[in-house]
Design a protein around this motif. Structure first.
Motif, PDB file in Angstrom:
ATOM      1  N   ARG A   1     -24.611 -59.426 -42.310  1.00  0.00           N
ATOM      2  CA  ARG A   1     -24.693 -60.042 -40.984  1.00  0.00           C
ATOM      3  C   ARG A   1     -23.521 -59.561 -40.128  1.00  0.00           C
ATOM      4  O   ARG A   1     -23.622 -59.414 -38.923  1.00  0.00           O
ATOM      5  CB  ARG A   1     -24.653 -61.566 -41.140  1.00  0.00           C
ATOM      6  N   GLU A   2     -22.408 -59.300 -40.791  1.00  0.00           N
ATOM      7  CA  GLU A   2     -21.180 -58.947 -40.093  1.00  0.00           C
ATOM      8  C   GLU A   2     -20.366 -58.046 -41.010  1.00  0.00           C
ATOM      9  O   GLU A   2     -20.477 -58.145 -42.229  1.00  0.00           O
ATOM     10  CB  GLU A   2     -20.368 -60.240 -39.874  1.00  0.00           C
ATOM     11  N   GLY A   3     -19.572 -57.190 -40.433  1.00  0.00           N
ATOM     12  CA  GLY A   3     -18.681 -56.359 -41.246  1.00  0.00           C
ATOM     13  C   GLY A   3     -19.332 -55.038 -41.642  1.00  0.00           C
ATOM     14  O   GLY A   3     -20.471 -54.759 -41.286  1.00  0.00           O
ATOM     15  N   ARG A   4     -18.551 -54.205 -42.364  1.00  0.00           N
ATOM     16  CA  ARG A   4     -19.029 -52.870 -42.746  1.00  0.00           C
ATOM     17  C   ARG A   4     -19.029 -52.707 -44.255  1.00  0.00           C
ATOM     18  O   ARG A   4     -18.117 -53.140 -44.935  1.00  0.00           O
ATOM     19  CB  ARG A   4     -18.067 -51.806 -42.195  1.00  0.00           C
ATOM     20  N   ILE A   5     -20.063 -52.033 -44.738  1.00  0.00           N
ATOM     21  CA  ILE A   5     -20.068 -51.633 -46.141  1.00  0.00           C
ATOM     22  C   ILE A   5     -20.163 -50.114 -46.133  1.00  0.00           C
ATOM     23  O   ILE A   5     -21.044 -49.551 -45.472  1.00  0.00           O
ATOM     24  CB  ILE A   5     -21.272 -52.220 -46.893  1.00  0.00           C
ATOM     25  N   GLU A   6     -19.230 -49.465 -46.818  1.00  0.00           N
ATOM     26  CA  GLU A   6     -19.263 -48.010 -46.846  1.00  0.00           C
ATOM     27  C   GLU A   6     -19.401 -47.500 -48.269  1.00  0.00           C
ATOM     28  O   GLU A   6     -18.835 -48.070 -49.205  1.00  0.00           O
ATOM     29  CB  GLU A   6     -17.987 -47.440 -46.219  1.00  0.00           C
ATOM     30  N   VAL A   7     -20.152 -46.438 -48.393  1.00  0.00           N
ATOM     31  CA  VAL A   7     -20.237 -45.742 -49.669  1.00  0.00           C
ATOM     32  C   VAL A   7     -19.857 -44.298 -49.394  1.00  0.00           C
ATOM     33  O   VAL A   7     -20.435 -43.666 -48.497  1.00  0.00           O
ATOM     34  CB  VAL A   7     -21.659 -45.835 -50.267  1.00  0.00           C
ATOM     35  N   ALA A   8     -18.869 -43.817 -50.095  1.00  0.00           N
ATOM     36  CA  ALA A   8     -18.382 -42.450 -49.919  1.00  0.00           C
ATOM     37  C   ALA A   8     -18.055 -42.158 -48.457  1.00  0.00           C
ATOM     38  O   ALA A   8     -18.351 -41.085 -47.935  1.00  0.00           O
ATOM     39  CB  ALA A   8     -19.400 -41.449 -50.448  1.00  0.00           C
ATOM     40  N   GLY A   9     -17.491 -43.146 -47.768  1.00  0.00           N
ATOM     41  CA  GLY A   9     -17.045 -42.924 -46.405  1.00  0.00           C
ATOM     42  C   GLY A   9     -18.119 -43.076 -45.336  1.00  0.00           C
ATOM     43  O   GLY A   9     -17.829 -42.978 -44.152  1.00  0.00           O
ATOM     44  N   HIS A  10     -19.371 -43.322 -45.768  1.00  0.00           N
ATOM     45  CA  HIS A  10     -20.430 -43.513 -44.777  1.00  0.00           C
ATOM     46  C   HIS A  10     -20.858 -44.964 -44.769  1.00  0.00           C
ATOM     47  O   HIS A  10     -21.088 -45.546 -45.825  1.00  0.00           O
ATOM     48  CB  HIS A  10     -21.645 -42.657 -45.108  1.00  0.00           C
ATOM     49  N   GLN A  11     -20.987 -45.493 -43.568  1.00  0.00           N
ATOM     50  CA  GLN A  11     -21.504 -46.849 -43.465  1.00  0.00           C
ATOM     51  C   GLN A  11     -22.927 -46.851 -44.013  1.00  0.00           C
ATOM     52  O   GLN A  11     -23.724 -45.972 -43.670  1.00  0.00           O
ATOM     53  CB  GLN A  11     -21.503 -47.283 -42.002  1.00  0.00           C
ATOM     54  N   ILE A  12     -23.277 -47.835 -44.874  1.00  0.00           N
ATOM     55  CA  ILE A  12     -24.556 -47.695 -45.579  1.00  0.00           C
ATOM     56  C   ILE A  12     -25.765 -47.817 -44.656  1.00  0.00           C
ATOM     57  O   ILE A  12     -26.827 -47.325 -44.976  1.00  0.00           O
ATOM     58  CB  ILE A  12     -24.713 -48.643 -46.793  1.00  0.00           C
ATOM     59  N   ASP A  13     -25.578 -48.435 -43.486  1.00  0.00           N
ATOM     60  CA  ASP A  13     -26.707 -48.497 -42.552  1.00  0.00           C
ATOM     61  C   ASP A  13     -27.092 -47.126 -42.038  1.00  0.00           C
ATOM     62  O   ASP A  13     -28.173 -46.941 -41.480  1.00  0.00           O
ATOM     63  CB  ASP A  13     -26.353 -49.391 -41.356  1.00  0.00           C
ATOM     64  N   THR A  14     -26.185 -46.156 -42.177  1.00  0.00           N
ATOM     65  CA  THR A  14     -26.478 -44.834 -41.627  1.00  0.00           C
ATOM     66  C   THR A  14     -26.907 -43.832 -42.706  1.00  0.00           C
ATOM     67  O   THR A  14     -27.331 -42.736 -42.382  1.00  0.00           O
ATOM     68  CB  THR A  14     -25.234 -44.254 -40.926  1.00  0.00           C
ATOM     69  N   ILE A  15     -26.804 -44.235 -43.970  1.00  0.00           N
ATOM     70  CA  ILE A  15     -27.220 -43.320 -45.037  1.00  0.00           C
ATOM     71  C   ILE A  15     -28.700 -43.567 -45.310  1.00  0.00           C
ATOM     72  O   ILE A  15     -29.121 -44.720 -45.365  1.00  0.00           O
ATOM     73  CB  ILE A  15     -26.451 -43.604 -46.353  1.00  0.00           C
ATOM     74  N   PRO A  16     -29.507 -42.510 -45.473  1.00  0.00           N
ATOM     75  CA  PRO A  16     -30.899 -42.752 -45.861  1.00  0.00           C
ATOM     76  C   PRO A  16     -30.923 -43.566 -47.161  1.00  0.00           C
ATOM     77  O   PRO A  16     -30.143 -43.302 -48.075  1.00  0.00           O
ATOM     78  CB  PRO A  16     -31.458 -41.352 -46.094  1.00  0.00           C
ATOM     79  N   LEU A  17     -31.812 -44.574 -47.196  1.00  0.00           N
ATOM     80  CA  LEU A  17     -31.819 -45.473 -48.349  1.00  0.00           C
ATOM     81  C   LEU A  17     -32.032 -44.733 -49.655  1.00  0.00           C
ATOM     82  O   LEU A  17     -31.484 -45.091 -50.682  1.00  0.00           O
ATOM     83  CB  LEU A  17     -32.910 -46.528 -48.161  1.00  0.00           C
ATOM     84  N   VAL A  18     -32.847 -43.681 -49.600  1.00  0.00           N
ATOM     85  CA  VAL A  18     -33.112 -42.927 -50.822  1.00  0.00           C
ATOM     86  C   VAL A  18     -31.824 -42.323 -51.356  1.00  0.00           C
ATOM     87  O   VAL A  18     -31.532 -42.397 -52.547  1.00  0.00           O
ATOM     88  CB  VAL A  18     -34.138 -41.816 -50.559  1.00  0.00           C
ATOM     89  N   ARG A  19     -31.019 -41.753 -50.449  1.00  0.00           N
ATOM     90  CA  ARG A  19     -29.781 -41.133 -50.902  1.00  0.00           C
ATOM     91  C   ARG A  19     -28.823 -42.197 -51.438  1.00  0.00           C
ATOM     92  O   ARG A  19     -28.227 -42.049 -52.486  1.00  0.00           O
ATOM     93  CB  ARG A  19     -29.133 -40.340 -49.759  1.00  0.00           C
ATOM     94  N   LEU A  20     -28.728 -43.309 -50.678  1.00  0.00           N
ATOM     95  CA  LEU A  20     -27.852 -44.400 -51.118  1.00  0.00           C
ATOM     96  C   LEU A  20     -28.238 -44.857 -52.522  1.00  0.00           C
ATOM     97  O   LEU A  20     -27.407 -44.924 -53.426  1.00  0.00           O
ATOM     98  CB  LEU A  20     -27.965 -45.570 -50.134  1.00  0.00           C
ATOM     99  N   ARG A  21     -29.525 -45.148 -52.695  1.00  0.00           N
ATOM    100  CA  ARG A  21     -29.960 -45.746 -53.962  1.00  0.00           C
ATOM    101  C   ARG A  21     -29.951 -44.734 -55.096  1.00  0.00           C
ATOM    102  O   ARG A  21     -29.793 -45.105 -56.256  1.00  0.00           O
ATOM    103  CB  ARG A  21     -31.345 -46.374 -53.792  1.00  0.00           C
ATOM    104  N   SER A  22     -30.115 -43.456 -54.756  1.00  0.00           N
ATOM    105  CA  SER A  22     -30.086 -42.471 -55.837  1.00  0.00           C
ATOM    106  C   SER A  22     -28.661 -42.283 -56.353  1.00  0.00           C
ATOM    107  O   SER A  22     -28.455 -41.746 -57.433  1.00  0.00           O
ATOM    108  CB  SER A  22     -30.671 -41.139 -55.368  1.00  0.00           C
ATOM    109  N   ARG A  23     -27.686 -42.750 -55.593  1.00  0.00           N
ATOM    110  CA  ARG A  23     -26.293 -42.617 -56.042  1.00  0.00           C
ATOM    111  C   ARG A  23     -25.810 -43.801 -56.853  1.00  0.00           C
ATOM    112  O   ARG A  23     -24.684 -43.817 -57.318  1.00  0.00           O
ATOM    113  CB  ARG A  23     -25.382 -42.491 -54.826  1.00  0.00           C
ATOM    114  N   ILE A  24     -26.637 -44.826 -56.940  1.00  0.00           N
ATOM    115  CA  ILE A  24     -26.201 -46.040 -57.624  1.00  0.00           C
ATOM    116  C   ILE A  24     -27.129 -46.320 -58.810  1.00  0.00           C
ATOM    117  O   ILE A  24     -28.335 -46.478 -58.643  1.00  0.00           O
ATOM    118  CB  ILE A  24     -26.228 -47.252 -56.672  1.00  0.00           C
ATOM    119  N   GLY A  25     -26.551 -46.350 -60.003  1.00  0.00           N
ATOM    120  CA  GLY A  25     -27.305 -46.759 -61.186  1.00  0.00           C
ATOM    121  C   GLY A  25     -27.019 -48.228 -61.406  1.00  0.00           C
ATOM    122  O   GLY A  25     -25.873 -48.649 -61.392  1.00  0.00           O
TER     123      GLY A  25
END
Ligand SMILES: Nc1ncnc2c1ncn2[C@@H]1O[C@H](COP(=O)(O)OP(=O)(O)OP(=O)(O)O)[C@@H](O)[C@H]1O
Ligand SMILES: [Mg+2]
Length: 615
Positions: free
Chosen positions: A418-442
């Motif tokens: 709702r508020e704030g930022r979550i980043e994975v590898a320096g990219h805010q997760i709202d901007t990473i394609p979900l497929v790429r995001l999820r393929s990086r997380i087991g």
């Protein structure tokens, strides 16, 4: 659940036609067959009329019997031909109709499933599985039934009606006037009936959908139902819902039949007028006997479309209701990123996503002032901030319901903060394609959800192209190999719905193997070993420790021995970050971790000896 409303019917139906545009050739073939069938059908009364005149002339002595007989036989042959054409064409049309309606069902079902698969997690939280399935089946059946009926009947109906009107106008215009009155009155009375009928149908469907939803849930968790001896009350609820549909049906049907009596009485009276006119004209010599027979047959033919019209309208109303349910789901907003999952799914099948490029000192996972609420209710997470450096192992500790799994959900992009930022590898997760995001997380979920099918399929779920050796290697690391080998069919053992035929700990080890095989740079373990005994847990842990080496890991465990070896611990209290520090620091800080540690070791001094909090 909101009551369904039914205006804008025609646009719903046009929408189905547009939605299934690729079926247009089939629609046209069906219409062509219906038109030709109708034309062949129209020849019949003319031929019989001619035959009647011929026979009458022979009987009256104005034509020689021989000649009359020959003509009559020829007419009978023409009749045979017309009827054969009808027989063949209606069957060809029927074949096209079956093919078309099935292809329509395929199209509608596939697109619905496609849509469902991309709907956000929150949509599923609000619906019962059985309800979704019941609604899908009903709405698609109603739409395809209508399409089939419409295409097989509508063209014939239209042609017959137009022809009957034109022909009767040629012979006697009052007949046409009467027919012109009866059509709209009949349609109007039908529409009037349908409104109430559809509302009651909606009420009935609501009961059935709720009952079906519960039914599926109960069947899926029958063990719980049995253990709490709730069979009777579950059956009672089910019965109540269906009994409610009994009384609704009684009201619905009595309304329908009363209205049907009314509209058919109107039809009967109008046809009384029609027959009276025909007989009167014939007696006065305006029509020959043959013409009278022709007109009576035409009028009988006109009855059919009128009565079919009500059937068309009823089925159409069903289809409209069905298509509204259908398109309501189809119109649900989907995240653009989710919509692109299908397009990118092939990339995701690749087990190892390319390692993300990180600037020095950059965190692999970063939560910055994140607040979140599941629905419009209270926040579950308040201003959560923490970082996980590349290769670091971080544990989340906190009381049950504190929001640990919720953090995992957010990291996977199942819900948006709702508020704030979550980043994975320096990219805010709202901007990473979900497929790429999820393929990086087991991830190993708290409820180790498996699928029906074999053990091999389940382990390879995130990497369908895995070889047998890869599957086995993952199973060995998850300490699952030994129990799998003991099954009669080994890796091909079928494990039942959601893995029901496995023990809780076996399921968990399969889930761990599944995450191991995915081989993603970020590993999330939500109570991954909670169902295992200490010995099995040690063994799985050894596999996981090796797996975590060099990988960024987020670990949630209630059993603190599991997380003793992590680099840092984040403790949560009431959805807020309480402390962050190494296990050694937090063990003496007096916070949640220290308290839990004390509680867990107090009752078990033996365990304490092997418990290395300085890890
Ligand atoms: N899908 C959901 N919809 C609405 N509320 C939810 C949903 N999932 C969890 N919650 C609520 O969010 C809060 C945090 O739940 P969460 O599952 O994150 O807790 P947790 O820390 O993982 O607990 P546990 O240790 O028992 O697994 C709980 O109060 C729960 O009721
Ligand atoms: Mg949890």
């Amino acid at each position: 659940m909101n009551r369904r409303s039914y205006p804008g019917g025609v646009s719903s139906l046009l929408r189905i036609a547009r939605f299934t545009r690729e079926l247009t050739p089939l629609y046209l073939a069906i219409i062509a067959c219906s038109v030709l069938t109708a034309v062949a059908g129209l020849a019949v009364p003319f031929l019989i009329g001619r035959a009647t005149d011929t026979v009458a002339a022979a009987l009256a002595g104005s034509t020689p019997v021989d000649a009359a007989l020959r003509t009559a036989i020829w007419l009978a042959a023409a009749l045979l031909l017309a009827e054969l054409v009808q027989t063949v064409l209606s069957n060809v049309g029927g074949w096209y109709g079956d093919v078309m309606s099935n292809r329509m069902r395929t199209i509608l079902s596939v697109r619905y499933y496609d849509k469902l698969l991309h709907l956000p997690q929150s949509w599923f939280d609000a619906e019962l599985t059985g309800t979704i399935v019941a609604r899908l089946n009903r709405s698609i059946t109603e739409i395809t039934n209508f399409a089939k009926m419409f295409s097989n009947m509508f063209a014939t109906l239209l042609i017959t009606t137009a022809a009957v009107l034109a022909i009767s106008a040629w012979y006697a215009w009052p007949l046409t006037v009467l027919l012109l009155i009866v059509f709209p009155v009949y349609v109007w009375l039908t529409a009037l009936t349908s409104k109430r009928w559809q509302r009651l149908e909606g009420d009935k469907n609501e009961q059935i959908d709720i009952a079906s939803g519960r039914f599926a849930e109960v069947v899926g968790q029958i063990r719980v139902v049995k253990s709490f001896v709730r069979e009777r009350s579950e059956l009672q609820d089910f019965t109540t819902r269906f009994r409610a549909t009994d009384s609704i049906t009684a009201a619905q049907s009595s309304h329908w039949h009363r209205m049907d009596s009314l509209r058919r009485a109107v039809l009967n009276i109008v046809f009384f007028g029609i027959y009276a006119i025909i007989f009167e004209r014939t007696v006065h010599g305006a029509f020959t006997l043959g013409e009278m027979v022709l007109l009576i047959q035409l009028m009988t033919m006109a009855r059919q479309p009128v009565q079919n019209m009500s059937f068309v309208i009823d089925t159409a109303q069903h289809a409209i209701a069905g298509s509204k349910d259908y398109f309501r789901v189809m119109e649900t907003e989907v995240d653009d990123r989710a919509a692109s999952i299908m397009a990118q799914a092939d990339d995701a099948q690749q087990a190892s996503a390319p390692a993300p490029q990180l600037a020095p000192g950059q965190a692999m996972v970063s939560f910055d002032d994140v607040s979140f609420a599941y629905e419009k209710g209270e926040d579950v997470l308040h201003h959560i901030s923490f970082d996980i450096a590349p290769g670091e192992k971080v544990a989340l500790v906190g009381e049950s319901g504190g929001g640990k799994s919720t953090i995992v959900n957010l990291l996977l992009g199942l819900y948006s903060a709702r508020e704030g930022r979550i980043e994975v590898a320096g990219h805010q997760i709202d901007t990473i394609p979900l497929v790429r995001l999820r393929s990086r997380i087991g991830v190993v979920f708290q409820d180790a959800a498996l699928f029906s099918g074999t053990i091999r399929e389940n382990i390879a779920y995130g990497y369908p192209g895995a070889t047998d050796e890869q599957v086995r290697a993952a199973a060995v690391r998850a300490n699952a190999d030994r129990f799998i080998e003991r099954f009669e069919h080994g890796y091909d053992q079928v494990i039942g719905e959601r893995g029901l035929k496995l023990s809780g700990g076996q399921r968990q080890r399969i889930a761990v193997a599944r995450a191991i095989l995915k081989d993603a740079p970020i590993l999330v373990l939500d109570e991954a070993t909670s169902a295992l005994d200490t010995k099995a847990e040690r063994q799985v842990q050894a596999g996981l420790d090796e797996l975590m080496r060099g990988r960024t890991s987020l670990i949630i465990a209630h059993r603190l021995s599991t997380i003793a070896g992590v680099d840092r611990i984040v403790t949560l209290r009431d959805g807020r970050v309480d402390e962050i520090g190494s296990p050694a620091e937090l063990a003496v800080s007096g916070g949640i971790y220290a308290q839990l540690l004390e509680l867990q070791t107090a009752g078990n001094t033996k365990k304490l000896a092997s418990f290395d909090i300085t890890g």
